[in-house]
Design an enzyme around this catalytic site. Structure first.
Site, PDB file in Angstrom:
ATOM      1  N   ALA A  73       0.800  -1.236   0.000  1.00 51.63           N
ATOM      2  CA  ALA A  73       0.000   0.000   0.000  1.00 51.63           C
ATOM      3  C   ALA A  73       0.836   1.292   0.000  1.00 51.63           C
ATOM      4  O   ALA A  73       0.651   2.153  -0.877  1.00 51.63           O
ATOM      5  CB  ALA A  73      -0.979  -0.028   1.177  1.00 51.63           C
ATOM      6  N   GLN A 203       4.345 -13.285  -2.015  1.00 46.86           N
ATOM      7  CA  GLN A 203       5.073 -12.107  -1.523  1.00 46.86           C
ATOM      8  C   GLN A 203       5.902 -12.438  -0.284  1.00 46.86           C
ATOM      9  O   GLN A 203       6.916 -11.790  -0.029  1.00 46.86           O
ATOM     10  CB  GLN A 203       4.100 -10.967  -1.181  1.00 46.86           C
ATOM     11  CG  GLN A 203       3.444 -10.310  -2.383  1.00 46.86           C
ATOM     12  CD  GLN A 203       2.101 -10.929  -2.706  1.00 46.86           C
ATOM     13  OE1 GLN A 203       1.883 -12.116  -2.491  1.00 46.86           O
ATOM     14  NE2 GLN A 203       1.194 -10.133  -3.244  1.00 46.86           N
ATOM     15  N   ASP A 244      -3.879  -2.788   4.148  1.00 48.00           N
ATOM     16  CA  ASP A 244      -4.125  -2.036   2.909  1.00 48.00           C
ATOM     17  C   ASP A 244      -5.150  -0.937   3.104  1.00 48.00           C
ATOM     18  O   ASP A 244      -5.133   0.072   2.405  1.00 48.00           O
ATOM     19  CB  ASP A 244      -4.571  -2.984   1.795  1.00 48.00           C
ATOM     20  CG  ASP A 244      -3.367  -3.741   1.263  1.00 48.00           C
ATOM     21  OD1 ASP A 244      -2.999  -4.761   1.865  1.00 48.00           O
ATOM     22  OD2 ASP A 244      -2.756  -3.250   0.304  1.00 48.00           O
ATOM     23  N   ASN A 254      -6.252  -6.672   4.531  1.00 47.10           N
ATOM     24  CA  ASN A 254      -4.852  -6.997   4.240  1.00 47.10           C
ATOM     25  C   ASN A 254      -4.848  -8.223   3.335  1.00 47.10           C
ATOM     26  O   ASN A 254      -5.899  -8.776   2.991  1.00 47.10           O
ATOM     27  CB  ASN A 254      -4.063  -7.241   5.535  1.00 47.10           C
ATOM     28  CG  ASN A 254      -2.564  -7.302   5.284  1.00 47.10           C
ATOM     29  OD1 ASN A 254      -2.003  -6.424   4.605  1.00 47.10           O
ATOM     30  ND2 ASN A 254      -1.885  -8.318   5.796  1.00 47.10           N
ATOM     31  N   LYS A 255      -3.675  -8.636   2.946  1.00 44.89           N
ATOM     32  CA  LYS A 255      -3.513  -9.748   2.002  1.00 44.89           C
ATOM     33  C   LYS A 255      -4.388 -10.946   2.394  1.00 44.89           C
ATOM     34  O   LYS A 255      -4.488 -11.291   3.567  1.00 44.89           O
ATOM     35  CB  LYS A 255      -2.030 -10.138   1.975  1.00 44.89           C
ATOM     36  CG  LYS A 255      -1.657 -11.266   1.059  1.00 44.89           C
ATOM     37  CD  LYS A 255      -2.148 -11.103  -0.368  1.00 44.89           C
ATOM     38  CE  LYS A 255      -1.715  -9.815  -1.016  1.00 44.89           C
ATOM     39  NZ  LYS A 255      -2.455  -9.520  -2.273  1.00 44.89           N
TER      40      LYS A 255
HETATM   41  O1  MRU Z   1      -1.187  -7.296  -3.282  1.00 42.19           O
HETATM   42  P1  MRU Z   1      -0.081  -6.616  -2.532  1.00 42.19           P
HETATM   43  O2  MRU Z   1       1.222  -7.332  -2.608  1.00 42.19           O
HETATM   44  O3  MRU Z   1       0.023  -5.162  -2.926  1.00 42.19           O
HETATM   45  O4  MRU Z   1      -0.564  -6.665  -1.027  1.00 42.19           O
HETATM   46  C1  MRU Z   1       0.256  -6.108  -0.029  1.00 42.19           C
HETATM   47  C2  MRU Z   1      -0.256  -6.316   1.350  1.00 42.19           C
HETATM   48  O5  MRU Z   1      -1.292  -6.912   1.567  1.00 42.19           O
HETATM   49  C3  MRU Z   1       0.535  -5.681   2.438  1.00 42.19           C
HETATM   50  O6  MRU Z   1       0.421  -6.415   3.623  1.00 42.19           O
HETATM   51  C4  MRU Z   1      -0.015  -4.266   2.700  1.00 42.19           C
HETATM   52  O7  MRU Z   1      -0.091  -3.541   1.492  1.00 42.19           O
HETATM   53  C5  MRU Z   1       0.827  -3.522   3.645  1.00 42.19           C
HETATM   54  S1  MRU Z   1       2.354  -3.021   2.902  1.00 42.19           S
HETATM   55  C6  MRU Z   1       3.216  -2.145   4.042  1.00 42.19           C
END
Ligand code: MRU
Length: 356
Positions: A73, A203, A244, A254-255
């Site tokens: 994010a 990730q 997010d 979040n993810k």
């Molecule tokens: O789909 P992504 O890789 O953009 O998702 C990222 C996440 O879910 C992270 O945990 C979130 O953005 C926090 S990043 C500091």
């Protein structure tokens, strides 16, 4: 530039955010601005190779966010701010650039926050490049503070579970969930990090493990479905994740997979922390029910490394995020301190008081 972006350099050996360029060690952020272009680490390629891409138009910046060359994010927000600067430099209408950028990914609130921040600065006549650089510096400084605020929660000997990547790659530098871990480790605390692999885009296995490896933080990648086992058998002392989008009551997106980790943590009496800067709080939403959840291409689930793993007749569902209710959160680690869900009204007063 072809669709895959221009490759500026490709480096085989490197240290975290300190990369070797022409034999010299250079400290870099995951995304930055140079000579009218956004430069970024292409996160799709890690950990096998470190490639820096350069983007000179708003459309290229949109592709880089949508196709996740850059992700996380706060890093998406910083990239979008630079995209707005490029719009001004190239004479593109900033309002339509703002629309295009906001349409790239729906869930991460930092994207919308950053574009609106830039529109405001451009409207009052500020230099867009200076404003975008200021935005990046503010976010990175917030992440550094999250490390200082969160590190005292990590006791010597702690075994910490994290999900997805909320490190320097996801934020420009430091990270959110990884920032307290970095700080605690640099203070000499003995820690161990369990890294959820984070299907389908990995990730955790690809990016969080890479960051921890570069820093020498002891860790192990685990299959997503192994976290419950380690929590139930008393091998995890705390969970820290990023976010997010956080609604006013503390429900947060979040993810995908975060929700089940939070439920299992509560079931086992394990503290569960969410680390995020003010730019991730969407105070227009009273609760998590209206957080838009991105649905990505089913190929991300049906294929692995470009190879089909499910029968050709099968389809897939691929929500990129889930929403965890605030009742599962022990505390929010922010640049302004650590707040329980019940204490969020005082954080909101601080955020509003500062005009953020
Ligand atoms: O789909 P992504 O890789 O953009 O998702 C990222 C996440 O879910 C992270 O945990 C979130 O953005 C926090 S990043 C500091």
């Amino acid at each position: 530039m072809n669709r895959d972006g221009e490759v500026f350099l490709s480096i085989e050996r490197y240290a975290l955010m300190r990369v070797k360029i022409d034999g010299d060690k250079k400290e870099i952020r995951s995304v930055w601005f140079e000579k009218g272009r956004v430069l970024m680490i292409d996160q799709r390629k890690l950990p096998l190779s470190l490639e820096i891409k350069g983007l000179g138009t708003v459309d290229e910046v949109c592709i880089s966010i949508r196709e996740m060359w850059v992700r996380g994010a706060p890093a998406i927000g910083i990239t979008a701010a630079y995209g707005m600067a490029i719009a001004s430099l190239t004479g593109e209408d900033v309002k339509s650039a703002a629309e295009k950028l906001k349409a790239t990914r729906p869930t991460a609130f930092d994207l919308f926050y950053a574009v609106d921040y830039m529109l405001e600065k451009i409207n009052i006549g500020d230099d867009p490049v200076v404003a975008a650089e200021e935005y990046a510096n503010i976010i990175i400084e917030k992440c550094r503070s999250i490390g200082n605020e969160g590190a005292p929660l990590i006791k010597d000997g702690f075994r910490i579970l994290t999900h997805c990547n909320a490190g320097a790659l996801a934020t420009g530098d430091y990270g959110t969930s990884l920032s307290p871990i970095r700080t605690a480790f640099s203070e000499g605390k003995i820690i161990f990090v369990f890294v959820d692999e984070t299907r389908p885009r990995l990730q955790g296995a690809r990016l969080t493990a890479w960051e921890l490896y570069q820093e020498g933080v002891p860790h192990a990648v685990i299959a997503d479905n192994a976290a419950g086992h380690y929590m139930r058998t008393g091998q995890i002392d705390m969970v820290i994740v990023g976010a997010d989008r956080i609604a006013g009551n503390g429900d947060f997106a979040n993810k995908i997979g975060t929700y089940e980790k939070a439920v299992i943590a509560k079931e086992n009496g394990i503290p569960f922390y969410v680390a995020a800067p003010a730019s991730t709080f969407d105070l227009s939403l009273p609760g998590g029910g209206k957080i838009p959840i991105e649905e990505r291409d089913e190929k991300e689930v049906l294929e692995f490394g470009g190879v089909r793993i499910a029968p050709h007749g099968s389809s897939a569902r691929n929500p990129a995020f889930d929403v965890t209710p605030a009742r599962y959160v022990t505390g929010f680690i922010t640049e302004y301190g650590v707040f329980t869900p019940e204490e969020l009204p005082s954080l909101i007063l601080i955020i509003k008081g500062r005009g953020e």
